[in-house]
Design an enzyme around this catalytic site. Structure first.
Site, PDB file in Angstrom:
ATOM      1  N   ARG A 177     -56.566  81.074  23.216  1.00 34.10           N
ATOM      2  CA  ARG A 177     -57.016  82.457  23.474  1.00 34.10           C
ATOM      3  C   ARG A 177     -58.032  82.906  22.426  1.00 34.10           C
ATOM      4  O   ARG A 177     -58.031  84.051  21.976  1.00 34.10           O
ATOM      5  CB  ARG A 177     -55.839  83.441  23.478  1.00 34.10           C
ATOM      6  CG  ARG A 177     -54.834  83.231  24.554  1.00 34.10           C
ATOM      7  CD  ARG A 177     -55.415  83.487  25.936  1.00 34.10           C
ATOM      8  NE  ARG A 177     -54.363  83.550  26.925  1.00 34.10           N
ATOM      9  CZ  ARG A 177     -53.783  82.489  27.482  1.00 34.10           C
ATOM     10  NH1 ARG A 177     -54.197  81.264  27.176  1.00 34.10           N
ATOM     11  NH2 ARG A 177     -52.828  82.637  28.368  1.00 34.10           N
ATOM     12  N   SER A 249     -50.467  89.261  29.356  1.00 31.35           N
ATOM     13  CA  SER A 249     -49.760  89.118  28.072  1.00 31.35           C
ATOM     14  C   SER A 249     -50.413  90.029  27.040  1.00 31.35           C
ATOM     15  O   SER A 249     -51.616  89.940  26.812  1.00 31.35           O
ATOM     16  CB  SER A 249     -49.859  87.687  27.566  1.00 31.35           C
ATOM     17  OG  SER A 249     -49.333  86.793  28.506  1.00 31.35           O
ATOM     18  N   GLU A 345     -53.192  89.681  22.037  1.00 32.19           N
ATOM     19  CA  GLU A 345     -54.165  88.998  22.880  1.00 32.19           C
ATOM     20  C   GLU A 345     -55.121  90.061  23.433  1.00 32.19           C
ATOM     21  O   GLU A 345     -56.335  89.847  23.520  1.00 32.19           O
ATOM     22  CB  GLU A 345     -53.449  88.273  24.019  1.00 32.19           C
ATOM     23  CG  GLU A 345     -54.439  87.626  24.951  1.00 32.19           C
ATOM     24  CD  GLU A 345     -53.816  86.905  26.131  1.00 32.19           C
ATOM     25  OE1 GLU A 345     -52.714  86.357  26.009  1.00 32.19           O
ATOM     26  OE2 GLU A 345     -54.482  86.893  27.179  1.00 32.19           O
TER      27      GLU A 345
END
Ligand code: EPU
Length: 350
Positions: A177, A249, A345
């Site tokens: 990520r 998320s 995130e």
């Protein structure tokens, strides 16, 4: 070969607005106003816009599909929205095909296009919300696959001087990520298109728990069935942002050493963990958050999804500040209970 989509790529002119609501442009759907908003439907418009030196001294950010952004306040700057669309085949070889997608193209439309043509690689990334440009910034991943493994080149325009730049996939600093566009490249480039290297002989990735069983329930292992299986798994676990506003998320899964896992498992014997290479292990943040008692709980108008503790939701009327406050309370609980730091995130815009 050029555009192969069934809808034509229209040519429109740059759209500039003042004091607009960002609510419909982000999947959290919180109220926030932007001082300036510029939407580009052709990449040449970005260069024209930058020539006017209109960013000088102003805060700015690039907005894709808005599926990974949380505005905590109004944005006193310029929101740049690359909305260029189009998917084309850049090159064909015996084993691979290079597909070029414009940054504003819907990520899932690209996956559907690849699967329909029998080109493998990104099928496990089906139904991830957002646009093609942001897929690289975030290095989106799901069910054992990360987009970084298929990025051939990234085309961008420098926000510093309006020049076109091409990055090889290897120079994008792609990690879990993460990419250079969140790091030394943050705020410096606007991605205009991405070329993906897809395979003509698909290599199916079905090792993620539940994926193979879901495909078997549908039929043979094909790209289309794998896409269908992934969509089914996502729909059973993750709330649809069009129904319950959310950004997937909220935190990354923390990556810790083997020694740390061993220590934690002495205290919490059922703590799940997954190898992440080099004596590093990923801990499921959803599990840590659930164990802190947050699953399904609300704080003000913000809530933790009842089926997945890693997803914060706006069930209606939440402010960006409320979602942010909830996330900070969660982060503190996990730190207090497990001594593990969670990192976001979602990009929070203060
Ligand atoms: N879990 C719980 N409680 C929960 C949620 C999860 O205990 O409420 C535990 C379970 O042990 C479960 C494990 O967490 O087996 C993993 O859950 P899941 O398979 O849902 O995956 P995840 O680690 O929570 C990651 C990605 C998702 C991606 C899935 C599938 C991150 C931060 N998230 O989630 O990506 O779809 O794996 O590959 O890496 C996103 O980035 O927005 C996103 C949704």
């Amino acid at each position: 070969m050029t555009a192969q989509k069934d809808h034509p790529v229209e040519s429109r002119s740059m759209i500039i607005k003042k004091n607009i609501s960002l609510k419909p442009l982000t999947t959290f759907q919180v109220e926030a106003a932007a001082r300036d908003y510029v939407r580009f439907d052709e990449d040449g418009e970005i260069i024209d816009f930058l020539r006017g030196d209109r960013l000088k001294g102003l805060r700015h950010l690039v907005l894709g599909g808005g599926s990974n952004l949380l505005f905590v306040d109004d944005f006193d700057g310029v929101v740049l929205h690359p909305a260029m669309k189009g998917i084309s085949v850049a090159a064909r070889g015996p084993d691979h095909v290079r597909v070029r997608a414009m940054a504003g193209e819907s990520w899932d439309d690209l996956v559907a296009f690849a699967v329909a043509h029998g080109w493998g690689g990104i099928e496990n990334l089906s139904r991830i919300p957002g646009n093609v440009g942001a897929s690289v910034v975030q290095n989106i991943g799901a069910y054992g696959v990360e987009v970084g493994d298929f990025v051939d080149t990234v085309e961008a325009v420098s926000l510093m001087d309006g020049r076109r730049v091409v990055f090889s996939g290897a120079s994008c600093g792609l990690g879990y990520r993460h990419s250079r566009f969140k790091d030394d490249g943050a705020g410096r480039f606007i991605i205009t298109a991405v070329v993906f290297r897809l395979t003509r002989q698909p290599e199916y990735v079905v090792r993620y728990p539940g994926v193979k069983t879901a495909v078997d329930r549908i039929g043979a292992l094909t790209l289309a069935n794998l896409r269908r299986a992934v969509i089914g798994i996502r729909e059973s676990k993750l709330p649809d942002p069009a129904v319950v506003p959310n950004a997937g998320s909220f935190f990354k899964n923390p990556v810790v050493s083997g020694e740390r896992v061993a220590g934690l498992r002495r205290a919490f014997p059922d703590l799940p963990y997954y190898p992440a290479g080099d004596d590093r292990f990923k801990l499921p943040a959803g599990w840590l958050i659930e164990r802190c008692g947050w699953k399904g709980r609300s704080l003000g108008n913000a809530a933790v999804h009842r089926d997945h503790a890693l997803v914060l939701v706006n069930p209606g009327g939440a402010t960006g500040r409320e979602i942010y406050d909830l996330s900070e309370r969660i982060r503190q609980s996990v730190l207090d209970r497990f001594g593990v730091a969670l990192h976001r995130e979602v990009v929070v815009v203060p």
